[in-house]
Design an enzyme around this catalytic site. Sequence first.
Site, mmCIF file in Angstrom:
data_model
loop_
_atom_site.group_PDB
_atom_site.id
_atom_site.type_symbol
_atom_site.label_atom_id
_atom_site.label_comp_id
_atom_site.label_asym_id
_atom_site.label_seq_id
_atom_site.Cartn_x
_atom_site.Cartn_y
_atom_site.Cartn_z
ATOM 1 N N ARG A 113 -16.007 -5.767 -12.303
ATOM 2 C CA ARG A 113 -16.864 -6.888 -11.923
ATOM 3 C C ARG A 113 -16.948 -6.983 -10.402
ATOM 4 N NH1 ARG A 113 -15.678 -12.296 -10.894
ATOM 5 N NH2 ARG A 113 -13.484 -11.941 -11.446
ATOM 6 N N GLU A 155 -25.217 16.571 -0.262
ATOM 7 C CA GLU A 155 -26.590 16.757 0.212
ATOM 8 C C GLU A 155 -27.585 15.936 -0.597
ATOM 9 O OE1 GLU A 155 -28.475 20.628 -0.429
ATOM 10 O OE2 GLU A 155 -26.904 21.112 -1.879
ATOM 11 N N HIS A 171 -25.487 22.766 2.033
ATOM 12 C CA HIS A 171 -25.761 23.383 0.730
ATOM 13 C C HIS A 171 -24.830 24.570 0.469
ATOM 14 C CE1 HIS A 171 -28.189 24.415 -2.756
ATOM 15 N NE2 HIS A 171 -28.132 25.686 -2.346
ATOM 16 N N CYS A 217 -1.529 1.814 -2.924
ATOM 17 C CA CYS A 217 -2.498 2.895 -2.722
ATOM 18 C C CYS A 217 -1.882 4.289 -2.700
ATOM 19 C CB CYS A 217 -3.237 2.690 -1.403
ATOM 20 S SG CYS A 217 -3.543 0.995 -0.932
ATOM 21 N N LYS A 231 -0.034 5.407 -6.032
ATOM 22 C CA LYS A 231 -1.083 5.499 -7.061
ATOM 23 C C LYS A 231 -1.916 6.759 -6.879
ATOM 24 C CE LYS A 231 -4.859 3.974 -5.991
ATOM 25 N NZ LYS A 231 -5.854 3.037 -5.417
ATOM 26 N N CYS A 283 0.819 -1.214 0.000
ATOM 27 C CA CYS A 283 0.000 0.000 0.000
ATOM 28 C C CYS A 283 0.853 1.265 0.000
ATOM 29 C CB CYS A 283 -0.930 0.002 1.208
ATOM 30 S SG CYS A 283 -1.946 1.491 1.321
ATOM 31 N N ALA A 320 -13.169 2.427 -2.380
ATOM 32 C CA ALA A 320 -13.185 3.415 -3.463
ATOM 33 C C ALA A 320 -12.282 2.960 -4.591
ATOM 34 C CB ALA A 320 -12.732 4.788 -2.952
ATOM 35 N N TYR A 366 7.388 4.311 9.070
ATOM 36 C CA TYR A 366 6.967 3.008 9.586
ATOM 37 C C TYR A 366 8.051 2.397 10.474
ATOM 38 C CZ TYR A 366 2.491 2.408 7.260
ATOM 39 O OH TYR A 366 1.181 2.524 6.896
ATOM 40 N N TYR A 406 -9.873 -2.600 -10.265
ATOM 41 C CA TYR A 406 -9.394 -1.331 -9.695
ATOM 42 C C TYR A 406 -8.183 -0.792 -10.450
ATOM 43 C CZ TYR A 406 -11.633 -2.086 -5.013
ATOM 44 O OH TYR A 406 -12.482 -2.261 -3.956
ATOM 45 N N GLY A 446 1.215 -10.237 2.503
ATOM 46 C CA GLY A 446 0.531 -9.564 1.411
ATOM 47 C C GLY A 446 0.414 -10.387 0.148
ATOM 48 N N GLU A 487 -7.897 2.569 -12.860
ATOM 49 C CA GLU A 487 -7.151 3.669 -12.250
ATOM 50 C C GLU A 487 -5.971 4.078 -13.128
ATOM 51 O OE1 GLU A 487 -8.228 2.792 -7.561
ATOM 52 O OE2 GLU A 487 -6.421 1.916 -8.441
#
Length: 496
Positions: free
Chosen positions: A237, A474, A469, A75, A78, A70, A373, A127, A210, A173, A214
């Site tokens: 799919r 909304e 708004h 992620c 990308k 990721c 997403a 990390y 995905y 992974g 993308e």
Amino acid sequence: MARKMLKDGEAPLVADDGGTYDYDLFVIGAGSGGVRGSRTAAGFGAKVAICELPFHPISSEWLGGHGGTCVIRGCVPKKILVYGASFRGEFDDAKQFGWEINGDINYNWKKLLENKTQEIVRLNGVYKRILGGSGVTMIEGAGSIVDAHTVEVTQPDGSKQRHTTKHILIATGSRATLVDIPGKELAITSDEALSLEELPKRAVILGGGYIAVEFASIWKGLGAEVDLFYRKELPLRGFDDEMRTVVASNLEGRGIRLHPGTNLTELSKTADGIKVVTDKGDELIADVVLFATGRAPNSNRLNLEAVGVEVDQIGAIKVDEYSRTSVPSIWAVGDVTNRINLTPVALMEATCFAKTVFGGQTVKPDYKDVPCAVFCIPPLSVVGLSEQEALAEAKNDLLVYTSSFNPMKNSISKRVEKSTMKLVVDAETDKVLGAAMCGPDAAEIMQGIAVALKAGATKATFDSTVGIHPSAAEEFVTMRTLTRRVSPPSKPKTNL
């Protein structure tokens, strides 16, 4: 020569069988799941070690890095490229808002690549610092399992060290795969696509998931000609069919050439580039061919079969609802188990594992209403059930509410691209079963909708909520008109 590792002056841990262990937990893989599991376990007082391969933007059997797919080759980089590609549309839209852009707008791919790489190097360091700050021992190298309580780490210089542990957590992974056709060595995966030295002018992408849509958006946004090939009639799919249609229309609207129901059969090198042959006999030339047709669990070199850890036909580790494998002291989380292959899900699984094993809590992952997403341009985001999934599970009729509208920004920019929103509701209980959106900021909006679904919101809850708004969001609380009522397929009666 293999040897057990124990820090000088440190008392060994007493094993249940009367033996001793170097650690309470040894984690193989320092991606999202591995780091979360090790940190959380250490926070409960466990003595934890974690091993990870040396850092490199492109993974291999011997290269990886703290942060995992990721952060390093998934992620995060990308999304950085998606941001970069999105500016082309913004420049076009800006003209109608009074911005006078004279002459060509030049693009520097190497600049984006350099900044992307700097960011993932920074995150790799973050990390490491997080792990160190949590008291986790970091070991560089490739881990494999010797027995139910021993891990062997092959270090970069080839030397091997063995570490004993009460529990083992596998969080290795997955990796991108290549379709087995003639000339496949000429194709690249998403790993290489994120680190190309030159931006392609002509790109061919095989796949409809995905990664495929993308990268189609990224390369088209950065100026390439893009042809997208996939086997089904629509991309993505597994997502809601209505929303898949919207995504396909948007991809075409942005200038991407779609080839549904089409596969690639052969690649070959020519003086002008890579010749691509389809199963319909068509030929075209590309600078780069991306295979985005799936990923495989990273389980091959872990020595799982020898120690009795069961895997399925694709190599995914079989686990129970608490992430325990067929060997009681060995656990697995994330993509290597092929459950829901999303970073936040790996984080959830790892947290539940640590709470269950070291925190005195019995907690299992909850896979209901997991939002996600797809960062094509514009993005798609969903939570809960698609209309098709809801119908398959339904005992009652479904109420489907949809709204397709021209965003306010497009009314000025004259961009012909509608946003689409959808709610799927149980007609008897009024409970919202699923929500979807394709349009700008879809992921940001859907995260809030996910909280509502997780809390069991009804359509009446949405209707009674005051909107913000003017905003696209909304629309989710103002969809009052029913689009259609759908009945589940009738089930045959039986006396059994």
